[in-house]
Design a protein around this motif. Structure first.
Motif, PDB file in Angstrom:
ATOM      1  N   PRO A   1       0.805  -1.238   0.000  1.00  0.00           N
ATOM      2  CA  PRO A   1       0.000   0.000   0.000  1.00  0.00           C
ATOM      3  C   PRO A   1       0.833   1.281   0.000  1.00  0.00           C
ATOM      4  O   PRO A   1       0.850   2.043   0.966  1.00  0.00           O
ATOM      5  CB  PRO A   1      -0.820  -0.122   1.286  1.00  0.00           C
ATOM      6  CG  PRO A   1       0.052  -0.915   2.203  1.00  0.00           C
ATOM      7  CD  PRO A   1       0.752  -1.915   1.311  1.00  0.00           C
TER       8      PRO A   1
ATOM      9  N   LYS B   1       0.159   5.029   1.752  1.00  0.00           N
ATOM     10  CA  LYS B   1      -0.580   4.951   3.018  1.00  0.00           C
ATOM     11  C   LYS B   1       0.017   5.885   4.061  1.00  0.00           C
ATOM     12  O   LYS B   1      -0.715   6.589   4.771  1.00  0.00           O
ATOM     13  CB  LYS B   1      -0.556   3.510   3.527  1.00  0.00           C
ATOM     14  CG  LYS B   1      -1.126   3.347   4.938  1.00  0.00           C
ATOM     15  CD  LYS B   1      -1.037   1.906   5.409  1.00  0.00           C
ATOM     16  CE  LYS B   1      -1.525   1.762   6.836  1.00  0.00           C
ATOM     17  NZ  LYS B   1      -1.462   0.351   7.303  1.00  0.00           N
TER      18      LYS B   1
ATOM     19  N   HIS C   1      -0.663   9.427   3.251  1.00  0.00           N
ATOM     20  CA  HIS C   1      -2.091   9.703   3.445  1.00  0.00           C
ATOM     21  C   HIS C   1      -2.375  10.103   4.888  1.00  0.00           C
ATOM     22  O   HIS C   1      -3.138  11.046   5.146  1.00  0.00           O
ATOM     23  CB  HIS C   1      -2.905   8.458   3.072  1.00  0.00           C
ATOM     24  CG  HIS C   1      -4.377   8.615   3.272  1.00  0.00           C
ATOM     25  ND1 HIS C   1      -5.186   9.318   2.392  1.00  0.00           N
ATOM     26  CD2 HIS C   1      -5.197   8.168   4.258  1.00  0.00           C
ATOM     27  CE1 HIS C   1      -6.432   9.294   2.824  1.00  0.00           C
ATOM     28  NE2 HIS C   1      -6.472   8.600   3.956  1.00  0.00           N
TER      29      HIS C   1
END
Length: 337
Positions: A209, A212, A215
């Protein structure tokens, strides 16, 4: 000739004086370096050094598998002088085992911000001085060559930079691990074999991911608001961007809003009607919290409402411009201390 020699002597003397003065005015602090990486995505550092100008001031720990958890305290490295300047550069080379990639970078640090934080510290109302100092330089590495640097101390952690490493093959791991006869890919496979099955599947499917960790670096304008019929002693807040803050006394219900990461976990310490000290832990669901905070409009303020009662303990919700949103999936547990 004598006058010329005298002028040269005076110039040299002045240079020595001003040089000594400049060295004496450089602020130095007591700090050490530590490293971390997400538990599911282990790393290992080949080399890491903090610099102040051209001078190395402290090494980043190396020589072990790094999977302590994102933003956590790992190994400890204190080298050089006891008191050190605020660093302005970080040189770092490391391997990401789940990607089978080496990364490297020379990262310029925000030395003005770092020096300001080291110089001023932060409030600590439980200490006689009312003041605490930052002590840890935490170097975090995540998949994709992501590097994040935090300053941390007891009850406080703030992000001071995010950097991007680049891939490299110019790493002599044989010199770093002389007793190992295999390749680094084989070495990594042994480490990956101990990871959770879902992570191994991510690796096989090329679905790590990426993004991530960036984010969760987003900030939102919010503050805690505590109400109820109990006496609140303190509040410890941990955010998904791995910043943290410890509040007590006058800081429990702050007047102003602060840019913070989305809330991940918190502890409330309180006293019930039987004068028993209680501790309540709230663990927020990652998906639900992401949905709630991602819906916030830029430039707006929110209140993290914590209502604590003798009968039911704490309840938690977020008051936004659109209304009050309960955290339905948050796990709440209370204990007698």
């Amino acid at each position: 000739m004598k006058s010329t020699a005298s002028l040269i002597s005076i110039s040299i003397g002045l240079c020595i004086i001003f040089s000594c003065q400049n060295k004496s005015t450089i602020k130095k602090y007591d700090w050490i370096a530590t490293e971390n990486a997400p538990k599911e995505y282990p790393m290992r550092i080949y080399s890491g050094i903090f610099y102040a100008g051209k001078n190395p001031v402290n090494a980043v720990p190396s020589g072990s598998i790094i999977n302590y958890g994102w933003g956590e305290t790992g190994s400890i490295e204190s080298s050089g002088e006891d008191l050190k300047e605020a660093p302005d550069t970080l040189r770092l080379t490391w391997i990401s085992f789940t990607e089978n990639k080496n990364y490297t970078g020379k990262f310029p640090l925000n030395v003005k911000l770092i020096d300001s934080l080291l110089s001023t510290g932060y409030p600590a109302e439980d200490l006689p001085s009312g003041h605490e100092e930052y002590f840890y330089f935490k170097v975090g590495m995540a998949p994709g060559g992501v590097v994040v640097l935090w300053l941390g101390g007891p009850g406080k952690q703030v992000e001071v930079g995010r950097y991007q490493g680049k891939e490299t093959n110019d790493v002599d791991w044989k010199s770093e691990i002389p007793g190992y006869n295999g390749t680094m890919e084989e070495y990594g496979k042994h480490i990956i074999a101990d990871l959770p099955k879902e992570v191994q599947q991510q690796i096989a499917d090329h679905k790590i991911p990426y993004g991530k960790w960036d984010h969760w670096r987003r900030h939102f304008s919010w503050k805690p608001v505590i109400t109820g019929d109990v006496k609140i002693l303190s509040l410890s807040m941990f955010m998904f961007n791995k910043e943290m803050d410890f509040l007590m006394s006058k800081r429990l219900n702050p007047a102003g809003y602060i840019q913070r990461g989305a809330i991940e976990k918190l502890y409330i310490f309180w006293v019930d009607h039987k004068k028993r000290e209680r501790r309540s832990q709230i663990d927020f669901d990652e998906t639900e919290t992401d949905q709630i905070f991602s819906a916030l409009k830029p430039g707006t303020h929110s209140d993290l409402l914590l209502h604590v009662t003798n009968d039911y303990g704490p309840a938690v919700s977020l008051k936004t411009a659109a209304g009050i949103i309960p955290f339905k999936k948050a796990k709440i547990n209370s204990y007698i201390r």
